[in-house]
Design an enzyme around this catalytic site. Structure first.
Site, mmCIF file in Angstrom:
data_model
loop_
_atom_site.group_PDB
_atom_site.id
_atom_site.type_symbol
_atom_site.label_atom_id
_atom_site.label_comp_id
_atom_site.label_asym_id
_atom_site.label_seq_id
_atom_site.Cartn_x
_atom_site.Cartn_y
_atom_site.Cartn_z
ATOM 1 N N HIS A 175 81.399 -43.688 -69.744
ATOM 2 C CA HIS A 175 82.856 -43.871 -69.713
ATOM 3 C C HIS A 175 83.281 -44.176 -71.366
ATOM 4 O O HIS A 175 84.673 -44.289 -71.371
ATOM 5 C CB HIS A 175 83.234 -44.766 -68.809
ATOM 6 C CG HIS A 175 82.950 -44.173 -67.396
ATOM 7 N ND1 HIS A 175 83.575 -42.969 -66.851
ATOM 8 C CD2 HIS A 175 82.223 -44.717 -66.119
ATOM 9 C CE1 HIS A 175 83.162 -42.692 -65.715
ATOM 10 N NE2 HIS A 175 82.356 -43.767 -65.334
ATOM 11 N N ASP B 283 76.416 -37.846 -62.999
ATOM 12 C CA ASP B 283 76.823 -39.159 -62.471
ATOM 13 C C ASP B 283 78.247 -38.671 -61.541
ATOM 14 O O ASP B 283 78.773 -37.615 -62.056
ATOM 15 C CB ASP B 283 77.410 -40.096 -63.611
ATOM 16 C CG ASP B 283 77.881 -41.518 -63.007
ATOM 17 O OD1 ASP B 283 77.185 -42.506 -63.062
ATOM 18 O OD2 ASP B 283 78.918 -41.533 -62.294
ATOM 19 N N HIS C 78 81.081 -39.634 -61.238
ATOM 20 C CA HIS C 78 82.156 -39.774 -61.992
ATOM 21 C C HIS C 78 82.011 -38.917 -63.319
ATOM 22 O O HIS C 78 81.066 -38.796 -63.912
ATOM 23 C CB HIS C 78 82.459 -41.506 -62.195
ATOM 24 C CG HIS C 78 82.307 -42.203 -61.300
ATOM 25 N ND1 HIS C 78 81.085 -42.968 -61.032
ATOM 26 C CD2 HIS C 78 83.255 -42.301 -60.046
ATOM 27 C CE1 HIS C 78 81.485 -43.838 -59.906
ATOM 28 N NE2 HIS C 78 82.445 -43.150 -59.481
ATOM 29 N N ASP D 132 75.234 -42.310 -58.162
ATOM 30 C CA ASP D 132 76.302 -42.635 -57.328
ATOM 31 C C ASP D 132 76.971 -41.393 -56.500
ATOM 32 O O ASP D 132 77.813 -41.426 -55.651
ATOM 33 C CB ASP D 132 77.431 -43.176 -58.036
ATOM 34 C CG ASP D 132 77.735 -42.778 -59.588
ATOM 35 O OD1 ASP D 132 77.163 -41.848 -59.906
ATOM 36 O OD2 ASP D 132 78.291 -43.644 -60.108
HETATM 37 ZN ZN ZN Z 1 79.454 -43.519 -62.064
#
Ligand code: ZN
Length: 362
Positions: A141, A178, A180, A266
């Site tokens: 991120h 991931d 996200h 995740d």
């Molecule tokens: Zn994540």
């Protein structure tokens, strides 16, 4: 065949901030045991499980020096690094969004990036067949000048630029599975045609305002960024279909010298920060697929917040990477069976993916 596993106890010591889950404590938000979901336990328990089963003994377990300032400056501006280092030296604090760190946080984040760098360099040099970096804090991120989502340095970006500077490779691909969006890695390479960035993620989870399929890159980089946002709940079937129909064909066409996987867990069925239904078997099958697509692969650990399940998902990935016979049977296999989705849901997923395939081919 040898698989490297890069880790350092100090990465488990990263921490900071006073959080209750995703919320800063204060007002009506009661303090919570454990604080931020990004706790060391998911990663430490993966390493522990590998020690207990004996898988560690079949891998090349090693540490690495921290990424140095020259390494970090290839991705992050000096102003950001200076501010981060100063706050870290002063006892810690928080910059950006949900990225608290304690004293020495700068050094631990540099070490986390150093593990990713060492893993990529070792595979490109041919010292290892493939490698896994148990990096913490995570990196995908982190934008060049804005840390967010628990990520303080862009570990994969630092590793790629170090490999390029060393003359070890020219073409890089990143597959981020991931749950996200890999917004930081996308930002670092958005203008670049020599780094293909692909993110498979739950649509509008985090960040809420990025990760659209329409975001394909800019300038020279146009066509070299691919976002595959999936509807919540598609899990096993959805992730494998996204790889088979979109991600892996794009990687094959690009023909990278190395494929780096932003390996978050995740998307697993019981993750508190995702709404997918992947299992340890999903991660093993995705690992097999990327190994069948590119010779040189490196996994860099990202998210994954189930302290009970991440270790088994990670063990499945490492068993596949190393070809080991040592298995850690999935204790959740009966709880999260690999059900085929209901027909109407399958049709919905097919429609979502078919639309993206049509645009890419058009
Ligand atoms: Zn994540």
């Amino acid at each position: 065949m040898s698989t490297g596993f890069f880790w350092d106890e100090r990465c488990f010591w990263h921490g900071g901030g006073n959080y209750a889950g995703m919320l800063p404590v204060g007002g009506l938000v009661q303090p919570m045991q454990g604080g931020l979901p990004e706790s060391p336990e998911t990663k430490r328990r993966l390493k522990n499980l590998m020690d207990v089963t004996g898988l560690s003994a079949e891998l090349v377990m090693q540490g690495a020096p921290p990424a140095d300032r020259d390494d970090l400056l290839r991705v992050h501006p000096a102003s950001y690094l200076d501010a981060f280092q100063a706050m870290s030296d002063a006892g810690g604090g928080e910059m950006g969004r949900r990225t608290p760190f304690g004293p020495g946080g700068y050094e631990i984040a540099s070490l986390s990036a150093g593990l990713a760098k060492a893993a990529v360099l070792a595979v490109l040099k041919g010292d290892l067949t493939n490698a896994y970096a148990l990096s913490r804090p995570p990196g995908h991120h982190c934008l060049p000048d804005y840390p967010n989502g628990f990520c303080l340095l862009n570990n994969i970006g630092v590793a790629i630029e170090a490999a390029r500077a060393a003359g070890l490779a020219k073409r890089f691909a990143v597959l981020d599975w991931d749950v996200h969006h890999g917004n930081g890695t996308e930002a670092v390479f958005y203008d670049r045609a020599d780094v293909l960035t692909i993110s498979v993620h739950q649509d509008r989870n985090y960040p809420m305002d990025s990760g659209d399929f329409a975001d394909r890159g800019r300038g020279d980089g146009l066509g070299y960024n691919l976002n595959i946002p999936l509807p919540p709940g598609v899990g096993h079937t959805g992730y494998l279909a996204a790889l088979d129909r979109l991600a892996l064909p794009a990687i094959r066409d690009f023909a990278p010298d190395v494929l780096i996987i932003a390996c978050g867990y995740d998307a697993a069925a019981n993750d508190p920060l995702g709404r997918m239904l992947a299992t340890a078997e999903t991660f093993a099958m995705m690992t097999r697929r990327v190994m069948d697509t590119v010779d040189k692969i490196v996994m860099v650990h990202e998210g994954g917040y189930s302290e009970t399940y991440v270790p088994f998902c990670g063990h499945a990935v490492l068993q596949e990477m190393s070809g080991s016979q040592i298995c850690a049977p999935d204790p959740f296999a009966e709880v999260f069976p690999l059900r085929q989705p209901a027909p109407h849901f399958d049709a919905y997923l097919n429609g979502v993916l078919a639309d993206m395939v049509a645009v890419l081919k058009g």
